[in-house]
Write a protein that holds these residues in place. Structure first.
Motif, PDB file in Angstrom:
ATOM      1  N   LYS A   6      65.009  25.109   7.712  1.00 11.41           N
ATOM      2  CA  LYS A   6      64.948  24.920   7.580  1.00 11.41           C
ATOM      3  C   LYS A   6      63.269  24.236   6.958  1.00 11.41           C
ATOM      4  CE  LYS A   6      67.597  22.095  10.367  1.00 11.41           C
ATOM      5  NZ  LYS A   6      67.475  21.335  11.170  1.00 11.41           N
ATOM      6  N   PHE A   7      62.369  24.999   7.215  1.00  8.76           N
ATOM      7  CA  PHE A   7      61.203  25.140   6.657  1.00  8.76           C
ATOM      8  C   PHE A   7      59.944  23.587   7.261  1.00  8.76           C
ATOM      9  CE2 PHE A   7      63.820  26.274   2.873  1.00  8.76           C
ATOM     10  CZ  PHE A   7      62.889  27.816   2.030  1.00  8.76           C
ATOM     11  N   GLN A   8      60.890  24.357   8.214  1.00  2.00           N
ATOM     12  CA  GLN A   8      60.234  23.097   9.605  1.00  2.00           C
ATOM     13  C   GLN A   8      59.046  23.936  10.747  1.00  2.00           C
ATOM     14  OE1 GLN A   8      62.777  21.571  12.380  1.00  2.00           O
ATOM     15  NE2 GLN A   8      63.789  20.613  10.437  1.00  2.00           N
ATOM     16  N   VAL A   9      59.181  25.534  10.515  1.00  2.00           N
ATOM     17  CA  VAL A   9      58.241  26.079  11.513  1.00  2.00           C
ATOM     18  C   VAL A   9      57.331  27.497  10.417  1.00  2.00           C
ATOM     19  CG1 VAL A   9      58.885  28.101  13.363  1.00  2.00           C
ATOM     20  CG2 VAL A   9      60.458  25.825  13.080  1.00  2.00           C
ATOM     21  N   PRO A  10      56.548  26.942  10.049  1.00  6.29           N
ATOM     22  CA  PRO A  10      54.970  28.054   9.989  1.00  6.29           C
ATOM     23  C   PRO A  10      55.431  29.521  10.809  1.00  6.29           C
ATOM     24  CG  PRO A  10      54.209  26.039  10.873  1.00  6.29           C
ATOM     25  CD  PRO A  10      55.348  25.861  11.436  1.00  6.29           C
ATOM     26  N   ALA A  11      55.811  29.555  10.811  1.00  9.82           N
ATOM     27  CA  ALA A  11      55.983  31.585  11.381  1.00  9.82           C
ATOM     28  C   ALA A  11      55.940  32.155  10.158  1.00  9.82           C
ATOM     29  CB  ALA A  11      57.312  31.781  12.204  1.00  9.82           C
ATOM     30  N   TYR A  12      55.342  33.875  10.446  1.00 12.69           N
ATOM     31  CA  TYR A  12      54.929  34.597   9.491  1.00 12.69           C
ATOM     32  C   TYR A  12      56.030  36.056  10.291  1.00 12.69           C
ATOM     33  CZ  TYR A  12      53.807  38.295   6.212  1.00 12.69           C
ATOM     34  OH  TYR A  12      53.530  39.097   5.273  1.00 12.69           O
ATOM     35  N   ASN A  60      58.478  20.614  18.980  1.00 12.42           N
ATOM     36  CA  ASN A  60      59.270  20.943  19.748  1.00 12.42           C
ATOM     37  C   ASN A  60      60.534  22.143  19.227  1.00 12.42           C
ATOM     38  OD1 ASN A  60      61.422  22.287  21.956  1.00 12.42           O
ATOM     39  ND2 ASN A  60      61.054  20.562  23.046  1.00 12.42           N
ATOM     40  N   TYR A  61      59.984  23.671  18.685  1.00  9.80           N
ATOM     41  CA  TYR A  61      60.774  23.896  17.949  1.00  9.80           C
ATOM     42  C   TYR A  61      61.836  25.005  19.036  1.00  9.80           C
ATOM     43  CZ  TYR A  61      57.556  23.974  14.207  1.00  9.80           C
ATOM     44  OH  TYR A  61      57.139  22.937  13.205  1.00  9.80           O
ATOM     45  N   ILE A  62      62.247  24.493  20.132  1.00 14.03           N
ATOM     46  CA  ILE A  62      63.172  25.100  20.590  1.00 14.03           C
ATOM     47  C   ILE A  62      64.517  23.983  20.669  1.00 14.03           C
ATOM     48  CG2 ILE A  62      63.820  25.524  23.056  1.00 14.03           C
ATOM     49  CD1 ILE A  62      62.097  27.435  22.485  1.00 14.03           C
ATOM     50  N   LYS A  63      63.913  22.500  20.426  1.00 10.98           N
ATOM     51  CA  LYS A  63      65.516  21.833  19.835  1.00 10.98           C
ATOM     52  C   LYS A  63      65.450  21.438  18.523  1.00 10.98           C
ATOM     53  CE  LYS A  63      64.613  19.827  24.423  1.00 10.98           C
ATOM     54  NZ  LYS A  63      64.133  18.298  25.265  1.00 10.98           N
ATOM     55  N   GLU A  64      64.372  21.506  17.967  1.00  9.98           N
ATOM     56  CA  GLU A  64      64.228  21.331  16.135  1.00  9.98           C
ATOM     57  C   GLU A  64      63.415  22.153  15.918  1.00  9.98           C
ATOM     58  OE1 GLU A  64      65.881  20.039  13.566  1.00  9.98           O
ATOM     59  OE2 GLU A  64      66.833  19.559  14.836  1.00  9.98           O
ATOM     60  N   ARG A  82      68.804  28.817  15.489  1.00  9.40           N
ATOM     61  CA  ARG A  82      68.305  29.216  13.742  1.00  9.40           C
ATOM     62  C   ARG A  82      66.644  29.802  13.824  1.00  9.40           C
ATOM     63  NH1 ARG A  82      69.025  25.998  10.026  1.00  9.40           N
ATOM     64  NH2 ARG A  82      71.235  24.407   9.599  1.00  9.40           N
ATOM     65  N   SER A  83      66.234  29.699  15.053  1.00  2.19           N
ATOM     66  CA  SER A  83      64.702  30.776  14.695  1.00  2.19           C
ATOM     67  C   SER A  83      65.254  32.300  15.047  1.00  2.19           C
ATOM     68  CB  SER A  83      63.560  30.092  15.809  1.00  2.19           C
ATOM     69  OG  SER A  83      63.844  29.910  16.963  1.00  2.19           O
ATOM     70  N   LEU A  84      65.617  32.615  15.927  1.00  2.80           N
ATOM     71  CA  LEU A  84      66.427  33.954  16.338  1.00  2.80           C
ATOM     72  C   LEU A  84      67.446  34.264  15.074  1.00  2.80           C
ATOM     73  CD1 LEU A  84      67.391  33.352  20.042  1.00  2.80           C
ATOM     74  CD2 LEU A  84      65.949  35.656  19.116  1.00  2.80           C
ATOM     75  N   LEU A  85      68.447  33.118  14.895  1.00  2.09           N
ATOM     76  CA  LEU A  85      69.018  33.443  13.580  1.00  2.09           C
ATOM     77  C   LEU A  85      67.772  34.002  12.577  1.00  2.09           C
ATOM     78  CD1 LEU A  85      71.885  33.753  11.981  1.00  2.09           C
ATOM     79  CD2 LEU A  85      71.406  31.518  11.335  1.00  2.09           C
ATOM     80  N   GLY A  86      66.750  33.793  12.150  1.00  2.00           N
ATOM     81  CA  GLY A  86      66.473  34.106  11.650  1.00  2.00           C
ATOM     82  C   GLY A  86      65.555  35.187  11.275  1.00  2.00           C
ATOM     83  N   ASP A  87      65.115  35.278  12.220  1.00  2.00           N
ATOM     84  CA  ASP A  87      64.291  36.054  12.657  1.00  2.00           C
ATOM     85  C   ASP A  87      65.423  37.497  12.203  1.00  2.00           C
ATOM     86  OD1 ASP A  87      62.518  38.396  13.995  1.00  2.00           O
ATOM     87  OD2 ASP A  87      62.230  37.131  16.051  1.00  2.00           O
ATOM     88  N   GLY A  88      66.948  37.572  13.469  1.00  2.91           N
ATOM     89  CA  GLY A  88      67.728  38.593  13.169  1.00  2.91           C
ATOM     90  C   GLY A  88      67.731  38.543  11.289  1.00  2.91           C
ATOM     91  N   LEU A  89      67.917  37.589  11.074  1.00  4.15           N
ATOM     92  CA  LEU A  89      68.103  38.056   9.616  1.00  4.15           C
ATOM     93  C   LEU A  89      67.057  39.101   8.457  1.00  4.15           C
ATOM     94  CD1 LEU A  89      69.976  34.612   8.506  1.00  4.15           C
ATOM     95  CD2 LEU A  89      70.919  37.223   8.172  1.00  4.15           C
ATOM     96  N   GLY A  90      65.356  38.421   9.368  1.00  6.58           N
ATOM     97  CA  GLY A  90      64.581  39.491   8.357  1.00  6.58           C
ATOM     98  C   GLY A  90      65.213  40.625   9.196  1.00  6.58           C
TER      99      GLY A  90
END
Length: 435
Positions: free
Chosen positions: A64-70, A268-272, A277-285
């Motif tokens: 949801k465009f909340q995590v600035p990760a590359y 707190n990205y573990i909760k929000e 979601r972040s693991l799903l995004g990593d997996g989809l990538g």
């Protein structure tokens, strides 16, 4: 990191000129590591750049465009990809990437339904850190072979070459100097600067071949590898046994990165938006990358370093870097130039990089105050290290084997679960990047 120190917060949008400058800076900080992995495993640097950009945009959308990760190429899968390629071709390694992504999907689903604490208990530092050490040390022969040995006669037989080794040493020295003495953004690009300096030295000693650059087109599509077209979609137990268990380490790395990133940007990205979601995004990538011929993806520690130094957390900048990576991947001349980097230069930079991977495992043990006076910790780490580095193998059949770091990771998880004296509290995994 307090809000008063922030230059650009998560959803702050810079001007067009500033956005372009910051995005270029961010992309080049990720550039060296992203193109190094495909160079080492025989994939196209262009497809690695393309998929890193696509994977980053997918990750941002899912979170949801909340995590600035590359997301860039993962070093944890180098040995499995090389092993699978030798057995049944690079296409099989791409199939393995798809199943690694499937593990991410399953874990994210379970976390979504049950919470995240169970995975913290399943993958504590005493399991993850020794496996990270194994990854770095298992790669060390690859680095030394690239640095010292070269096919001098063109007959496929490598021999020791002091000329090529000197290029490796110059590359290594440049990367070390950058790491220790440079400040700010430059200190975050030892891989890129080391490769550039090593490449210039290689030009002077005459070990660079420009013939492919001269014939390359200015604009050229990356070399895709598509299932059913470039290779047959055949799944074997050995393929799964070599690739899938490494997800134990990369998922742990992902959690660590989310924790550290959250501290930097004061969230707190573990909760929000949630670890699921972040693991799903990593997996989809990783899934999309494997589907078109790119290496598995992971969140990058360099990204965290850039954010900490620049205090620019804007997702617009990260997205801009991703878009630039996609655009760069279609410049045929640039990609051909990257392909001319001598193996000695790659070997020189790998000596430092693979050593840092191993050392990051040691750092995880120290940061988490692992007590080796505790016999349980001593037993788990000792067995993981010897099984992983020694190359232990379980041979079940001609089509199914478990060996090396994959076997070590599985054994580590099992030992942690069955040996008495397991700590009951949840231990937060600190940063220990394997890239």
């Amino acid at each position: 990191m307090t809000n008063s120190q922030t230059v650009l917060d998560i959803h702050d949008k810079p001007s067009a000129g500033k956005l372009t400058t910051l995005s270029i800076q961010h992309m080049f900080a990720m550039f060296g590591a992203t193109i190094l992995v495909p160079q080492l495993v025989g994939l196209s640097p262009a497809i690695a750049l393309l998929t890193s950009g696509i994977a980053t945009l997918i990750f941002m959308f899912v979170t949801k465009f909340q995590v600035p990760a590359y997301l860039g190429s993962s070093f944890a899968f180098i040995v499995p990809i090389l092993a699978i390629t030798e057995i049944s071709g690079i296409g099989s390694a791409m199939i393995g990437s798809l199943f690694v992504a499937l593990v991410y999907f399953i874990v994210s689903l379970v976390i979504w339904k049950t919470g995240y604490k169970w995975i913290m208990k399943l993958l504590p530092p005493i399991v993850v850190a020794p496996v990270i050490i194994v990854i770095g040390l298992a790669l060390s022969p690859v680095a030394i072979d690239l640095a010292m040995n070269f096919d001098l006669n063109g007959d496929g037989v490598k021999e020791y070459s002091m000329l090529h080794f000197s290029a490796a040493l110059v590359t290594l020295a440049a990367a070390v100097i950058t790491t220790l003495f440079f400040k700010g953004m430059l200190s975050l690009m030892p891989i890129l600067i080391g490769i550039i300096v090593g490449y210039i030295y290689s030009l002077f000693i005459g070990i660079v071949d420009f013939s492919t650059v001269l014939t390359a087109k200015w604009i050229s599509a990356p070399d895709f590898l598509l299932p059913g077209i470039d290779y047959e979609f055949i799944v074997t137990p050995t393929l799964l046994g070599l690739m899938v268990p490494i997800a134990i380490v990369t998922i742990s790395e992902h959690i660590g990165h989310q924790l550290v990133l959250g501290k930097i940007v004061n969230r707190n990205y573990i909760k929000e938006p949630g670890l699921h979601r972040s693991l799903l995004g990593d997996g989809l990538g990783t899934f999309i990358s494997g589907l078109i011929g790119g290496p598995p993806k992971t969140t990058y520690g360099e990204n965290i370093g850039v954010l900490a130094i620049t205090r620019v957390y804007s997702v617009y900048v990260i997205a801009g870097a991703a878009v630039l990576a996609i655009i760069f991947s279609f410049f045929g001349k640039i990609m051909a130039l990257i392909a001319t980097i001598p193996t000695a230069v790659l070997g020189g930079i790998s000596i430092l990089l693979f050593g840092i991977i191993a050392s990051s495992g040691l750092r995880m043990l120290v940061d988490n105050k692992i007590d080796f006076g505790d016999k349980r910790n001593l037993v788990i780490s000792s067995i993981i290290l010897v099984i992983g580095i020694g190359g232990a193998k379980l041979h079940f059949s001609d089509t199914f084997e478990l060996e090396g770091m994959a076997l070590a990771a599985i054994v580590g998880v099992i030992l942690n679960l069955v040996l008495p004296g397991r700590p009951q509290e949840v231990v937060e995994i600190e940063e220990g990047s394997t890239q």
